[in-house]
Design a protein around this motif. Structure first.
Motif, PDB file in Angstrom:
ATOM      1  N   ARG A  16     -23.010 -19.077  -4.950  1.00  0.00           N
ATOM      2  CA  ARG A  16     -23.498 -20.337  -5.288  1.00  0.00           C
ATOM      3  C   ARG A  16     -24.056 -20.360  -6.695  1.00  0.00           C
ATOM      4  O   ARG A  16     -23.849 -21.160  -7.443  1.00  0.00           O
ATOM      5  CB  ARG A  16     -24.046 -21.236  -4.235  1.00  0.00           C
ATOM      6  CG  ARG A  16     -23.080 -21.649  -3.255  1.00  0.00           C
ATOM      7  CD  ARG A  16     -23.732 -22.600  -2.196  1.00  0.00           C
ATOM      8  NE  ARG A  16     -22.944 -23.044  -1.095  1.00  0.00           N
ATOM      9  CZ  ARG A  16     -23.223 -23.755   0.047  1.00  0.00           C
ATOM     10  NH1 ARG A  16     -24.559 -24.196  -0.044  1.00  0.00           N
ATOM     11  NH2 ARG A  16     -22.270 -23.970   0.682  1.00  0.00           N
ATOM     12  N   ILE A  17     -24.888 -19.416  -6.646  1.00  0.00           N
ATOM     13  CA  ILE A  17     -25.765 -19.361  -8.005  1.00  0.00           C
ATOM     14  C   ILE A  17     -24.721 -18.548  -9.090  1.00  0.00           C
ATOM     15  O   ILE A  17     -25.046 -19.661 -10.121  1.00  0.00           O
ATOM     16  CB  ILE A  17     -26.686 -18.150  -7.608  1.00  0.00           C
ATOM     17  CG1 ILE A  17     -28.109 -18.655  -6.756  1.00  0.00           C
ATOM     18  CG2 ILE A  17     -27.467 -17.650  -8.976  1.00  0.00           C
ATOM     19  CD1 ILE A  17     -28.795 -17.675  -6.242  1.00  0.00           C
ATOM     20  N   SER A  18     -23.970 -17.908  -8.830  1.00  0.00           N
ATOM     21  CA  SER A  18     -22.990 -17.422  -9.926  1.00  0.00           C
ATOM     22  C   SER A  18     -22.155 -18.734 -10.470  1.00  0.00           C
ATOM     23  O   SER A  18     -21.880 -18.869 -11.555  1.00  0.00           O
ATOM     24  CB  SER A  18     -21.949 -16.376  -9.408  1.00  0.00           C
ATOM     25  OG  SER A  18     -21.128 -16.092 -10.356  1.00  0.00           O
ATOM     26  N   GLU A  19     -21.673 -19.644  -9.463  1.00  0.00           N
ATOM     27  CA  GLU A  19     -21.014 -20.714 -10.010  1.00  0.00           C
ATOM     28  C   GLU A  19     -22.056 -21.569 -10.782  1.00  0.00           C
ATOM     29  O   GLU A  19     -21.400 -22.205 -11.750  1.00  0.00           O
ATOM     30  CB  GLU A  19     -20.454 -21.414  -8.674  1.00  0.00           C
ATOM     31  CG  GLU A  19     -19.388 -20.858  -8.100  1.00  0.00           C
ATOM     32  CD  GLU A  19     -18.722 -21.341  -6.555  1.00  0.00           C
ATOM     33  OE1 GLU A  19     -19.607 -22.328  -6.111  1.00  0.00           O
ATOM     34  OE2 GLU A  19     -18.194 -20.637  -6.107  1.00  0.00           O
ATOM     35  N   PHE A  20     -23.207 -21.880 -10.321  1.00  0.00           N
ATOM     36  CA  PHE A  20     -24.140 -22.723 -10.970  1.00  0.00           C
ATOM     37  C   PHE A  20     -24.262 -22.235 -12.226  1.00  0.00           C
ATOM     38  O   PHE A  20     -24.474 -23.335 -13.155  1.00  0.00           O
ATOM     39  CB  PHE A  20     -25.414 -22.668 -10.021  1.00  0.00           C
ATOM     40  CG  PHE A  20     -26.652 -23.500 -10.697  1.00  0.00           C
ATOM     41  CD1 PHE A  20     -26.515 -24.842 -10.964  1.00  0.00           C
ATOM     42  CD2 PHE A  20     -27.807 -22.986 -11.422  1.00  0.00           C
ATOM     43  CE1 PHE A  20     -27.558 -25.523 -11.795  1.00  0.00           C
ATOM     44  CE2 PHE A  20     -28.877 -23.538 -11.978  1.00  0.00           C
ATOM     45  CZ  PHE A  20     -28.629 -24.910 -12.165  1.00  0.00           C
ATOM     46  N   THR A  21     -24.704 -20.971 -12.614  1.00  0.00           N
ATOM     47  CA  THR A  21     -24.566 -20.700 -13.780  1.00  0.00           C
ATOM     48  C   THR A  21     -23.722 -20.751 -14.814  1.00  0.00           C
ATOM     49  O   THR A  21     -23.782 -20.575 -16.122  1.00  0.00           O
ATOM     50  CB  THR A  21     -25.226 -19.092 -13.988  1.00  0.00           C
ATOM     51  OG1 THR A  21     -24.275 -18.189 -13.397  1.00  0.00           O
ATOM     52  CG2 THR A  21     -26.582 -18.824 -13.094  1.00  0.00           C
ATOM     53  N   PRO A  81     -27.726 -10.627 -20.212  1.00  0.00           N
ATOM     54  CA  PRO A  81     -26.967 -10.546 -21.668  1.00  0.00           C
ATOM     55  C   PRO A  81     -26.090 -11.980 -21.625  1.00  0.00           C
ATOM     56  O   PRO A  81     -25.685 -12.257 -22.901  1.00  0.00           O
ATOM     57  CB  PRO A  81     -26.368  -9.120 -21.323  1.00  0.00           C
ATOM     58  CG  PRO A  81     -27.294  -8.373 -20.416  1.00  0.00           C
ATOM     59  CD  PRO A  81     -28.012  -9.232 -19.419  1.00  0.00           C
ATOM     60  N   GLU A  82     -25.506 -12.154 -20.700  1.00  0.00           N
ATOM     61  CA  GLU A  82     -24.346 -13.305 -20.497  1.00  0.00           C
ATOM     62  C   GLU A  82     -24.947 -14.691 -20.856  1.00  0.00           C
ATOM     63  O   GLU A  82     -24.355 -15.546 -21.497  1.00  0.00           O
ATOM     64  CB  GLU A  82     -23.854 -13.211 -19.222  1.00  0.00           C
ATOM     65  CG  GLU A  82     -23.082 -12.417 -18.839  1.00  0.00           C
ATOM     66  CD  GLU A  82     -23.783 -10.929 -18.163  1.00  0.00           C
ATOM     67  OE1 GLU A  82     -24.851 -11.408 -17.580  1.00  0.00           O
ATOM     68  OE2 GLU A  82     -23.208  -9.982 -17.661  1.00  0.00           O
ATOM     69  N   LYS A  90     -29.977 -10.322 -13.301  1.00  0.00           N
ATOM     70  CA  LYS A  90     -28.650 -10.423 -12.457  1.00  0.00           C
ATOM     71  C   LYS A  90     -28.269 -11.701 -12.708  1.00  0.00           C
ATOM     72  O   LYS A  90     -27.053 -11.894 -13.014  1.00  0.00           O
ATOM     73  CB  LYS A  90     -28.677  -9.655 -11.149  1.00  0.00           C
ATOM     74  CG  LYS A  90     -27.528  -9.721 -10.637  1.00  0.00           C
ATOM     75  CD  LYS A  90     -27.558  -8.868  -9.180  1.00  0.00           C
ATOM     76  CE  LYS A  90     -26.280  -8.915  -8.444  1.00  0.00           C
ATOM     77  NZ  LYS A  90     -26.207  -8.223  -7.152  1.00  0.00           N
ATOM     78  N   TYR A  91     -29.146 -12.759 -11.945  1.00  0.00           N
ATOM     79  CA  TYR A  91     -28.415 -13.948 -11.751  1.00  0.00           C
ATOM     80  C   TYR A  91     -28.665 -15.228 -12.738  1.00  0.00           C
ATOM     81  O   TYR A  91     -27.720 -15.686 -13.180  1.00  0.00           O
ATOM     82  CB  TYR A  91     -28.945 -14.485 -10.253  1.00  0.00           C
ATOM     83  CG  TYR A  91     -28.795 -13.472  -9.227  1.00  0.00           C
ATOM     84  CD1 TYR A  91     -27.514 -13.607  -8.786  1.00  0.00           C
ATOM     85  CD2 TYR A  91     -29.585 -12.695  -8.652  1.00  0.00           C
ATOM     86  CE1 TYR A  91     -26.999 -12.472  -7.666  1.00  0.00           C
ATOM     87  CE2 TYR A  91     -29.492 -11.862  -7.432  1.00  0.00           C
ATOM     88  CZ  TYR A  91     -28.091 -11.765  -7.297  1.00  0.00           C
ATOM     89  OH  TYR A  91     -27.968 -11.076  -5.922  1.00  0.00           O
ATOM     90  N   GLY A  92     -29.592 -15.023 -13.324  1.00  0.00           N
ATOM     91  CA  GLY A  92     -30.068 -15.892 -14.363  1.00  0.00           C
ATOM     92  C   GLY A  92     -31.230 -16.413 -14.679  1.00  0.00           C
ATOM     93  O   GLY A  92     -32.342 -15.610 -13.919  1.00  0.00           O
ATOM     94  N   GLY A  93     -31.679 -17.500 -15.259  1.00  0.00           N
ATOM     95  CA  GLY A  93     -32.804 -17.861 -15.340  1.00  0.00           C
ATOM     96  C   GLY A  93     -33.556 -17.127 -16.607  1.00  0.00           C
ATOM     97  O   GLY A  93     -32.834 -16.569 -17.692  1.00  0.00           O
ATOM     98  N   LEU A  94     -34.957 -16.986 -16.771  1.00  0.00           N
ATOM     99  CA  LEU A  94     -35.587 -16.078 -18.042  1.00  0.00           C
ATOM    100  C   LEU A  94     -36.966 -16.001 -17.648  1.00  0.00           C
ATOM    101  O   LEU A  94     -37.499 -16.192 -16.585  1.00  0.00           O
ATOM    102  CB  LEU A  94     -35.431 -17.236 -19.300  1.00  0.00           C
ATOM    103  CG  LEU A  94     -35.961 -18.672 -18.957  1.00  0.00           C
ATOM    104  CD1 LEU A  94     -37.285 -19.009 -19.296  1.00  0.00           C
ATOM    105  CD2 LEU A  94     -34.949 -19.504 -20.199  1.00  0.00           C
ATOM    106  N   SER A  95     -37.397 -15.129 -18.494  1.00  0.00           N
ATOM    107  CA  SER A  95     -38.760 -14.531 -18.503  1.00  0.00           C
ATOM    108  C   SER A  95     -39.412 -14.804 -19.711  1.00  0.00           C
ATOM    109  O   SER A  95     -38.746 -14.685 -20.818  1.00  0.00           O
ATOM    110  CB  SER A  95     -39.050 -13.159 -18.149  1.00  0.00           C
ATOM    111  OG  SER A  95     -38.407 -12.836 -16.868  1.00  0.00           O
ATOM    112  N   VAL A  96     -40.579 -15.300 -19.979  1.00  0.00           N
ATOM    113  CA  VAL A  96     -41.226 -15.636 -21.079  1.00  0.00           C
ATOM    114  C   VAL A  96     -42.321 -14.688 -21.144  1.00  0.00           C
ATOM    115  O   VAL A  96     -43.415 -14.738 -20.364  1.00  0.00           O
ATOM    116  CB  VAL A  96     -41.968 -17.209 -21.111  1.00  0.00           C
ATOM    117  CG1 VAL A  96     -42.692 -17.485 -22.369  1.00  0.00           C
ATOM    118  CG2 VAL A  96     -40.861 -18.187 -20.522  1.00  0.00           C
TER     119      VAL A  96
END
Length: 191
Positions: free
Chosen positions: A95-100, A128-129, A154-160
């Motif tokens: 579901r996370i993959s679909e959301f991204t 990277p994606e 791996k899944y998404g989001g970000l780091s600042v």
């Protein structure tokens, strides 16, 4: 709006997980009862035959047999529960993959940066994606900060990363999912 959708997504996942947990617990109780009944029947039958030969020996032997059967039943229950937990998180990862891959995810990334004090020395790390969204985020921030790939996401989001204070704020979905897995292991519930 994105938070509402994300909360709705989390609530939907929680509802699904809660139902699966209810089903799991019900199934586990039924299986445990059946396994224990079978184990007790086998132990009692063995004890009856052995009572004819030696009453004292049979009492200790039946306790051993029942204990082993209960231990095997617990192992089977735990193995089954582990399989279901893996399946639940596999579904969550899908579901996370679909959301991204949705437009909502772009909005989600923007929302992650809203409360941050981004400046020209800030580095934003993305999988990277997701680097394809860096220009959109720069435009939205109106600050020329650095965007960099992080293959560890791996899944998404970000780091600042704030260079001036050497602080890294982890807003990755990976981190949130890891926290959910830890909580799920102790509470059997997604938050």
């Amino acid at each position: 709006m994105t938070e509402t959708k994300l909360k709705g997504f989390i609530d939907a996942v929680n509802a699904d997980v809660n139902q699966q947990i209810e089903d799991l617990l019900s199934s586990v109780k039924d299986k445990r009862k059946t396994i224990l009944e079978t184990a007790e029947d086998e132990a009692l039958n063995a004890a009856y035959i052995k009572i004819k030969n030696a009453v004292e020996d049979d009492a200790s032997k039946s306790k051993i047999i029942i204990s082993k059967a209960e231990q095997e039943a617990r192992i089977k229950v735990l193995t089954h529960r582990e399989t279901l937990v893996k399946q639940i998180f596999s579904d969550v990862e899908k579901r996370i993959s679909e959301f991204t891959k949705t437009d909502e995810y772009k909005s989600y990334l923007v929302t992650l940066l809203k409360d941050e004090s981004i400046n020209s020395e800030t580095t934003i790390y993305m999988k990277p994606e997701d680097m394809k969204y860096s220009e959109m985020l720069k435009s939205d921030l109106r600050i020329d900060c650095l965007f960099s790939e992080d293959a560890g996401i791996k899944y998404g989001g970000l780091s600042v990363y704030y260079k001036s204070s050497s602080v890294l704020i982890n807003k990755t979905i990976d981190n949130m999912l890891d926290e959910q897995k830890k909580n799920f292991g102790s509470k059997f519930k997604l938050s």
